[in-house]
Design an enzyme around this catalytic site. Structure first.
Site, PDB file in Angstrom:
ATOM      1  N   TYR A  84       0.819  -1.210   0.000  1.00 29.74           N
ATOM      2  CA  TYR A  84       0.000   0.000   0.000  1.00 29.74           C
ATOM      3  C   TYR A  84       0.859   1.270   0.000  1.00 29.74           C
ATOM      4  O   TYR A  84       1.797   1.406   0.801  1.00 29.74           O
ATOM      5  CB  TYR A  84      -0.932   0.012   1.210  1.00 29.74           C
ATOM      6  CG  TYR A  84      -1.785   1.269   1.286  1.00 29.74           C
ATOM      7  CD1 TYR A  84      -2.903   1.406   0.466  1.00 29.74           C
ATOM      8  CD2 TYR A  84      -1.458   2.311   2.137  1.00 29.74           C
ATOM      9  CE1 TYR A  84      -3.682   2.554   0.505  1.00 29.74           C
ATOM     10  CE2 TYR A  84      -2.222   3.464   2.187  1.00 29.74           C
ATOM     11  CZ  TYR A  84      -3.332   3.585   1.363  1.00 29.74           C
ATOM     12  OH  TYR A  84      -4.105   4.728   1.404  1.00 29.74           O
ATOM     13  N   HIS A  93      -2.101  16.433  -2.066  1.00 33.32           N
ATOM     14  CA  HIS A  93      -2.468  16.483  -0.652  1.00 33.32           C
ATOM     15  C   HIS A  93      -2.242  17.852  -0.025  1.00 33.32           C
ATOM     16  O   HIS A  93      -2.478  18.032   1.177  1.00 33.32           O
ATOM     17  CB  HIS A  93      -1.688  15.420   0.129  1.00 33.32           C
ATOM     18  CG  HIS A  93      -2.201  14.023  -0.102  1.00 33.32           C
ATOM     19  ND1 HIS A  93      -2.151  13.415  -1.327  1.00 33.32           N
ATOM     20  CD2 HIS A  93      -2.780  13.125   0.737  1.00 33.32           C
ATOM     21  CE1 HIS A  93      -2.678  12.194  -1.238  1.00 33.32           C
ATOM     22  NE2 HIS A  93      -3.067  12.002   0.005  1.00 33.32           N
ATOM     23  N   ASN A 119       2.284  11.220   6.225  1.00 30.09           N
ATOM     24  CA  ASN A 119       1.337  10.336   6.903  1.00 30.09           C
ATOM     25  C   ASN A 119       1.615  10.300   8.401  1.00 30.09           C
ATOM     26  O   ASN A 119       2.638   9.793   8.845  1.00 30.09           O
ATOM     27  CB  ASN A 119       1.461   8.933   6.305  1.00 30.09           C
ATOM     28  CG  ASN A 119       0.189   8.121   6.416  1.00 30.09           C
ATOM     29  OD1 ASN A 119       0.232   6.908   6.392  1.00 30.09           O
ATOM     30  ND2 ASN A 119      -0.948   8.784   6.536  1.00 30.09           N
ATOM     31  N   TYR A 128     -15.385  29.422  48.024  1.00 28.47           N
ATOM     32  CA  TYR A 128     -14.833  28.246  47.347  1.00 28.47           C
ATOM     33  C   TYR A 128     -13.643  28.575  46.442  1.00 28.47           C
ATOM     34  O   TYR A 128     -12.710  27.771  46.321  1.00 28.47           O
ATOM     35  CB  TYR A 128     -15.902  27.559  46.510  1.00 28.47           C
ATOM     36  CG  TYR A 128     -17.000  26.884  47.288  1.00 28.47           C
ATOM     37  CD1 TYR A 128     -17.046  26.926  48.682  1.00 28.47           C
ATOM     38  CD2 TYR A 128     -18.002  26.188  46.632  1.00 28.47           C
ATOM     39  CE1 TYR A 128     -18.056  26.309  49.391  1.00 28.47           C
ATOM     40  CE2 TYR A 128     -19.022  25.562  47.326  1.00 28.47           C
ATOM     41  CZ  TYR A 128     -19.037  25.623  48.702  1.00 28.47           C
ATOM     42  OH  TYR A 128     -20.039  25.011  49.404  1.00 28.47           O
ATOM     43  N   ARG A 177     -10.857  28.647  49.052  1.00 25.17           N
ATOM     44  CA  ARG A 177     -10.725  27.483  49.920  1.00 25.17           C
ATOM     45  C   ARG A 177     -10.585  26.188  49.124  1.00 25.17           C
ATOM     46  O   ARG A 177      -9.903  25.248  49.548  1.00 25.17           O
ATOM     47  CB  ARG A 177     -11.946  27.412  50.836  1.00 25.17           C
ATOM     48  CG  ARG A 177     -11.925  26.262  51.796  1.00 25.17           C
ATOM     49  CD  ARG A 177     -13.030  26.293  52.854  1.00 25.17           C
ATOM     50  NE  ARG A 177     -14.192  27.062  52.546  1.00 25.17           N
ATOM     51  CZ  ARG A 177     -15.453  26.601  52.575  1.00 25.17           C
ATOM     52  NH1 ARG A 177     -15.671  25.327  52.868  1.00 25.17           N
ATOM     53  NH2 ARG A 177     -16.467  27.376  52.315  1.00 25.17           N
ATOM     54  N   PHE A 235      -1.461   6.326  12.126  1.00 26.70           N
ATOM     55  CA  PHE A 235      -1.654   7.732  11.752  1.00 26.70           C
ATOM     56  C   PHE A 235      -2.868   8.352  12.440  1.00 26.70           C
ATOM     57  O   PHE A 235      -3.026   9.564  12.459  1.00 26.70           O
ATOM     58  CB  PHE A 235      -1.838   7.848  10.236  1.00 26.70           C
ATOM     59  CG  PHE A 235      -2.858   6.873   9.692  1.00 26.70           C
ATOM     60  CD1 PHE A 235      -4.207   7.026   9.932  1.00 26.70           C
ATOM     61  CD2 PHE A 235      -2.444   5.775   8.948  1.00 26.70           C
ATOM     62  CE1 PHE A 235      -5.140   6.119   9.449  1.00 26.70           C
ATOM     63  CE2 PHE A 235      -3.366   4.865   8.453  1.00 26.70           C
ATOM     64  CZ  PHE A 235      -4.720   5.027   8.712  1.00 26.70           C
ATOM     65  N   GLU A 273     -12.129   6.975   4.765  1.00 20.04           N
ATOM     66  CA  GLU A 273     -11.847   7.320   6.158  1.00 20.04           C
ATOM     67  C   GLU A 273     -13.193   7.450   6.868  1.00 20.04           C
ATOM     68  O   GLU A 273     -13.771   8.528   6.932  1.00 20.04           O
ATOM     69  CB  GLU A 273     -11.041   8.612   6.240  1.00 20.04           C
ATOM     70  CG  GLU A 273      -9.680   8.506   5.569  1.00 20.04           C
ATOM     71  CD  GLU A 273      -8.908   9.813   5.568  1.00 20.04           C
ATOM     72  OE1 GLU A 273      -9.358  10.781   6.205  1.00 20.04           O
ATOM     73  OE2 GLU A 273      -7.839   9.864   4.932  1.00 20.04           O
TER      74      GLU A 273
END
Length: 543
Positions: free
Chosen positions: A59, A89, A204, A301, A304, A352, A439
């Site tokens: 791949y 990309h 990647n 608060y 404290r 990835f 994806e």
């Protein structure tokens, strides 16, 4: 930094502090000798054994990517395929990544390659390191990554600069210029090419997400220390009750972070006479108080319960740092290469995916938002005469009405807390399928980390507001409280603030500059350094 003092990347032991040194201070990096030998050996096998047309399908090596995973790429076309990956990309948009984040991303990526599971050529790693060491920083648009197949687009833009593509710009010596021009200035070839597996390894991995995350986590830890200092100043300003920080109390509910925070508070207040019944019995004009016979008993608060709120932040930071250090020292591209039986196997995987980083950043956004909220509540107490035990409204030193004091400094903090509250909703559970359902689960890590950086920056301003307001309160009452010295840590913090920003004891002035001056003390660690010099590391174990 000389080569001898350079940070040697091994793939195993890169630390958050080292990344900050590289990203912000220009620390030099190199590959360890062992890593260099291993990378060359692995690549030699790839070049001799896999760059043939009858090699098995691997791949993104000799196949297309995504839905094109079954499309074989011929050996003669592999280099062109790798170049085209970087072009296709490079789909980022929006605001630019800060230079320090890009530098962190480059260093982490190089350390990933040092793991020797990427099959990348040593020449590519050397060029990436040369860019880092020369201060050549790619210009990268920050938005668009889904953090699933990694941060493909930001890393592609980084890679385009590495190749010296005509479209690629970099930041170098304070100017933006073409990548080619910067390379020529440092004596490197203006262009470079990728070969088999090079581009796949470069783009990647959720490394942009991780770079944002590492810097946000570092700044958040520094923020917690500053927020502990601002708390100490507020406790002194309100002459607060300290018994709630007693270690016996903490041991009764022994969360580690909570107990460490209480110990830090005690260290900063060591030597104080301000947080006592005697000081409370003295009014700010020096006269005996009408409430002298009425002990404070306990405070609200936001004072404290500070250990109970700060403690989870500290525990979360320890957990988050563990995740980030593991990620920084991991192989995160796909496929990965492993030595096996005198040769190598290539294995498809999902390292990835940025879910670890995304969920860590969701947690960091949540705890920092709450930290900013409790600081803002103390600010509100300090400026309100119904709550501040005799201090003037809005910390106005003179002529109320003509002067407004610190009301808007406080409300600035409220506005930033409100913004943080909107930002801290989880990003990591927001998933939409992408790339034609290739994806089908994404992490949203890059947004989660970018968002968290903003949350931390907002919180820095809220803590700065508390420091300013508490310091103003202490200066207003200074003439009446000379018999009641401050604790060592609080005193050092006040002196450091006043070395940059004088008290506002006359007319109102341009408070923007005051906020930014204190914010620099907070962001750069100078305030922490001064306090540490006076009373030691606030996080050191209690004696």
């Amino acid at each position: 930094m000389s080569e001898a003092r350079a940070i040697a990347l091994t793939g195993d032991d890169l630390s958050i502090d080292q990344i900050i040194d590289i990203a912000r201070n220009g620390a030099q990096v190199c590959l360890s000798d062992t890593v260099r030998t291993n990378l060359v050996s692995t690549r030699k096998f790839i070049d001799e054994s896999w760059l043939v047309d009858d090699a098995p399908l691997m791949y993104a090596f000799n196949t297309g990517v995504g839905a094109l995973k079954n499309q074989r790429i011929s050996a003669t076309d592999i280099a062109r395929f790798q170049r085209n990956l970087i072009h296709s990309h490079s789909a980022s948009t929006g605001e630019l990544m800060p230079d320090e984040v890009v530098r962190a991303m480059m260093a982490i990526r190089a350390n990933t390659f040092a793991r020797n599971h990427s099959g990348i050529r040593i020449e590519v790693v050397d060029r990436l390191i040369a860019m880092l060491n020369a201060g050549i920083t790619p210009v990268i648009a920050a938005k668009g990554s889904v953090g699933a197949s990694g941060d493909l687009a930001p890393l592609a833009l980084m890679s385009g600069a590495l190749l010296g593509l005509e479209q690629s710009n970099v930041s170098y010596r304070g100017a933006v210029m073409s990548a080619r021009s910067a390379f020529e200035q440092i004596g490197l070839e203006p262009t470079f090419d990728v070969e088999a597996k090079d581009a796949t390894a470069l783009i990647n991995g959720s490394t942009a997400s991780l770079a944002y995350a590492v810097i946000a986590a570092f700044d958040a830890r520094r923020l917690l220390s500053n927020a502990t200092i601002s708390l100490a100043l507020s406790l002194e300003a309100m002459r607060a009750e300290r018994s709630c920080f007693d270690d016996r109390v903490m041991a009764a509910r022994p969360h580690a972070g909570q107990r460490r925070v209480a110990s830090a508070i005690r260290r900063l207040l060591q030597g104080t006479s301000r947080c006592t019944n005697e000081a409370r019995a003295t009014s700010i004009d020096g006269a005996a108080s009408s409430t002298a016979a009425q002990p404070r008993i306990q405070d609200v608060y936001s004072f404290r319960c500070a250990p109970q709120v700060y403690g989870p932040v500290l525990d979360a930071l320890d957990y988050i740092d563990g995740i980030l250090v593991t990620e920084m020292n991991s192989a995160t591209d796909n496929p990965l290469i492993f030595a096996a039986d005198g040769g190598y196997d290539i294995v498809s995987c999902g390292h990835f995916h940025g879910q670890y980083v995304a969920q860590a950043m969701d947690l960091l956004a949540l705890v920092v938002t709450d930290l900013s909220a409790i600081c803002d509540r103390r600010n509100n107490q300090l400026i309100d005469p119904a709550c501040n035990y005799g201090l003037p409204r809005n910390m106005i030193a003179t002529e109320p009405g003509i002067n407004t004091g610190f009301a808007v400094v406080q409300s600035m903090g409220t506005g930033l807390v409100l913004e943080n509250m909107g930002l801290c909703s989880p990003a990591s559970v927001t998933s939409l399928p992408a790339k034609g359902n290739q994806e089908d689960h994404i992490s949203n890590a890059c947004f989660a980390a970018r968002r968290t950086r903003t949350v931390v920056e907002n919180a820095q301003a809220v803590v700065s507001a508390e420091i300013l307001i508490a310091a103003q309160a202490l200066d207003i009452v200074d003439h009446a409280m000379t018999a009641f010295p401050l604790g060592q840590g609080a005193k050092a913090a006040l002196e450091t603030v006043r070395s940059e920003v004088p008290a506002m004891l006359g007319d109102d002035r341009w408070v923007y500059d005051d906020v930014e001056s204190v914010r620099r003390l907070v962001r750069d660690g100078k305030l922490i350094g001064a306090v540490t010099a006076a009373c030691g590391d606030m996080w050191a174990p209690a004696p």
